[in-house]
Scaffold this motif. Structure first.
Motif, short mmCIF file in Angstrom:
data_model
loop_
_atom_site.label_atom_id
_atom_site.label_comp_id
_atom_site.label_asym_id
_atom_site.label_seq_id
_atom_site.Cartn_x
_atom_site.Cartn_y
_atom_site.Cartn_z
N ALA A 175 0.89 -0.76 -0.29
CA ALA A 175 0.22 -0.14 0.11
C ALA A 175 0.76 1.06 0.07
O ALA A 175 1.84 1.27 0.45
N VAL A 176 1.08 2.42 -0.90
CA VAL A 176 1.50 3.42 -0.94
C VAL A 176 0.73 5.06 -0.79
O VAL A 176 -0.16 4.61 -0.98
N ASP A 177 0.85 5.10 -0.11
CA ASP A 177 0.68 7.05 0.12
C ASP A 177 1.56 7.84 -0.76
O ASP A 177 2.41 7.75 -0.29
N LEU A 178 0.48 8.62 -1.49
CA LEU A 178 1.70 9.47 -2.56
C LEU A 178 1.65 10.90 -2.10
O LEU A 178 2.32 11.53 -3.48
N ALA A 179 0.94 11.67 -0.87
CA ALA A 179 0.91 12.65 -0.56
C ALA A 179 0.38 13.15 -1.76
O ALA A 179 0.29 14.71 -1.48
N ASN A 180 -0.38 12.80 -2.93
CA ASN A 180 -0.52 13.89 -4.09
C ASN A 180 0.49 14.98 -5.19
O ASN A 180 0.35 15.83 -4.89
N GLY A 181 1.48 14.54 -4.29
CA GLY A 181 2.94 15.17 -4.61
C GLY A 181 3.73 13.96 -6.06
O GLY A 181 3.23 13.26 -6.48
N SER A 216 3.75 11.34 4.31
CA SER A 216 4.57 10.79 5.31
C SER A 216 4.29 11.84 6.24
O SER A 216 4.66 11.65 7.43
N THR A 217 4.00 12.94 6.34
CA THR A 217 3.47 14.17 7.52
C THR A 217 2.10 13.43 8.09
O THR A 217 2.07 13.77 9.77
N HIS A 218 1.17 13.04 7.35
CA HIS A 218 0.00 12.47 7.75
C HIS A 218 -0.56 11.45 7.25
O HIS A 218 -1.12 10.98 6.69
N PRO A 219 0.52 10.32 7.88
CA PRO A 219 -0.12 9.14 7.48
C PRO A 219 -1.18 8.14 8.18
O PRO A 219 -1.50 6.82 8.13
N GLU A 220 -2.00 8.64 8.91
CA GLU A 220 -3.39 7.95 9.76
C GLU A 220 -3.95 7.03 8.57
O GLU A 220 -4.25 6.26 8.99
N ASN A 221 -4.21 7.51 7.26
CA ASN A 221 -4.93 7.42 6.79
C ASN A 221 -4.63 5.83 6.20
O ASN A 221 -5.57 4.62 5.89
#
Length: 444
Positions: A175-181, A216-221
């Protein structure tokens, strides 16, 4: 640090502290400086924030007005600029990004021909030109430059990552969170091509949602996603993809301290931890130092900032270093933090050992940590005050080997930062409050 360029480039609110005119002048000076004997070759990249186009084109216009050939990489990770400048022999590189800041901020970070942060002397020259303290001549006639959209650049960067970490990820569910960046340009494609099954969140940048309750600064989801599904690893990137925070299947964060621990142990076992050294900053957790001691791995503490970590690594040829925030540098391969490279290294260790990230973290106890900021009028006077030093020394003695206290000034604000690590959260609060109350009472 200069008037505009801090330790990580210029970073201000777009069209307020950082203006289009400033970007044009930065582009002009670099185009002129590197174009004294030939057309300068300059590489420019950006993250996904709304003002990125404006500053990208301002830099390009300034540089081409001085005769430079400018290559636009488009949306990309900051470390891609660093690598490609070296690989393709550009004179310099420029990244338009404010990293983990909100979308309304932006920044300009400059790299020299080695892909390293640009020398301070040259940055000061740029500032003098920005302030009108020197003049340079514009190009004319057939000496005027041009720009190109460089479509192959990201492919070269991703191919390089897969060459240095050729891990087969068949069967891995990530699973990856790409921070919309910036990570939206490389991460899914790279992991997918290595055989992993990838599910991405925050993968739809619209110019204003970068870093908004994500990354990385808001990884809660991402933590919730890991707990509710069957993934092997979660990966959270920051806005420009040079940092990584991982998440284990139980939703626990695997920050830079964990990553340094896992990588240093593995590299020592494989005889690739040059000089048996792990470079950290003073903000690394006490638990990391105790765990490194237990594994007979040496370490050095630098000031806070990946700039200082890199300087120590470069000076002594150390191969591993980084920060708790997820900036990890593998100096054998790169001269800057790279979130995707860090992710691949972590996955390679999991694959080669057959262990989960939780198993790889065994032996590391992270001490509870509390940090509070106190506003002061004079940071230097406060920190040099004998009475405050005595209070801090008393706390250090009471903590002994089972904790530590660090009191340091903010680099940019009129604040003193008081940080305590101890065995329990209650102890952290007790000792931090003792120091904070003393500072407030004495009205520094």
């Amino acid at each position: 640090m200069g008037k505009y360029f801090g330790t990580d480039g210029v970073r201000e609110r777009a069209n307020e502290g950082l203006t289009l005119e400033m970007s044009i002048k930065i582009g002009q000076y670099l185009g002129w400086y590197y174009g004294k004997e030939k057309h300068a070759r300059i590489l420019i990249g950006k993250d996904t924030r709304l003002s990125g186009d404006m500053f990208e084109l301002g830099l390009a216009a300034g540089a081409t007005s001085m005769g430079a050939q400018v290559y636009l990489l488009g949306v990309c990770p900051t470390p891609a600029i660093s690598y490609l400048v070296r690989k393709e022999r550009f004179d310099c590189g420029i990244m338009v990004s404010a990293s983990h800041n909100p979308y309304y901020d932006n920044g300009i970070k400059c790299f020299n021909h080695n892909g390293e942060k640009m020398e301070e002397d040259l940055l000061l020259e740029i500032e003098a030109y920005m302030d009108g303290n020197c003049t340079i001549d514009l190009a004319s006639g057939d000496h005027i430059g041009e720009y190109f959209n460089w479509e192959d650049g990201l492919e070269i960067y991703m191919s390089w990552l897969k060459e240095i970490v050729p891990v087969d990820l068949e069967g891995y569910h990530i699973a990856v969170d790409l921070a919309n960046g910036s990570a939206t340009s490389t991460v899914v494609e790279t992991l997918d091509s290595l055989g992993a099954t990838v599910e991405a969140i925050n993968n739809s940048p619209n110019g204003i949602n970068i870093n908004t309750k994500c990354g990385s600064t808001h990884p809660e989801n991402l933590q919730r996603m890991m707990r509710e599904n069957d993934f092997d690893l979660g990966l959270a990137f920051d806005g420009d993809a040079d940092r990584l925070i991982a998440v284990d299947p139980d939703g626990n964060l695997v920050d830079g301290d964990y990553i340094l621990y896992i990588c240093s142990r593995y590299m020592k076992e494989k005889n690739t931890l040059n000089k048996n050294m792990c470079v950290t900053t003073v903000m690394a957790n006490l638990g990391l130092y105790k765990a490194l001691d237990a594994n007979k791995i040496d370490y050095i503490k630098t000031d806070v900032g990946d700039k200082y970590v890199f300087e120590e690594m470069q000076k002594n040829d150390y191969y591993l270093g980084g920060e708790q925030s997820g900036h990890i540098i593998f100096y054998e391969h790169a001269v800057t933090g790279d979130g995707l490279l860090t992710a691949l290294k972590l996955l390679e260790i999991m694959k080669n050992t057959g262990k989960s990230v939780k198993e790889l973290s065994e032996g590391l106890f992270i001490y509870p940590q509390l940090l509070k900021n106190v506003k002061v009028n004079d940071k230097t006077r406060a920190l040099n005050d004998k009475a405050l030093k005595e209070v801090v020394d008393d706390v250090a003695k009471e903590l002994g080997d089972e904790g530590r206290i660090l009191v340091r000034p903010s680099g940019t604000e009129p604040l003193i930062r008081v940080m305590v690590e101890a065995k329990t959260d209650d102890l952290c609060a007790q000792y931090v409050d003792r120091v904070v109350e003393f500072v407030e009472k004495n009205n520094y």
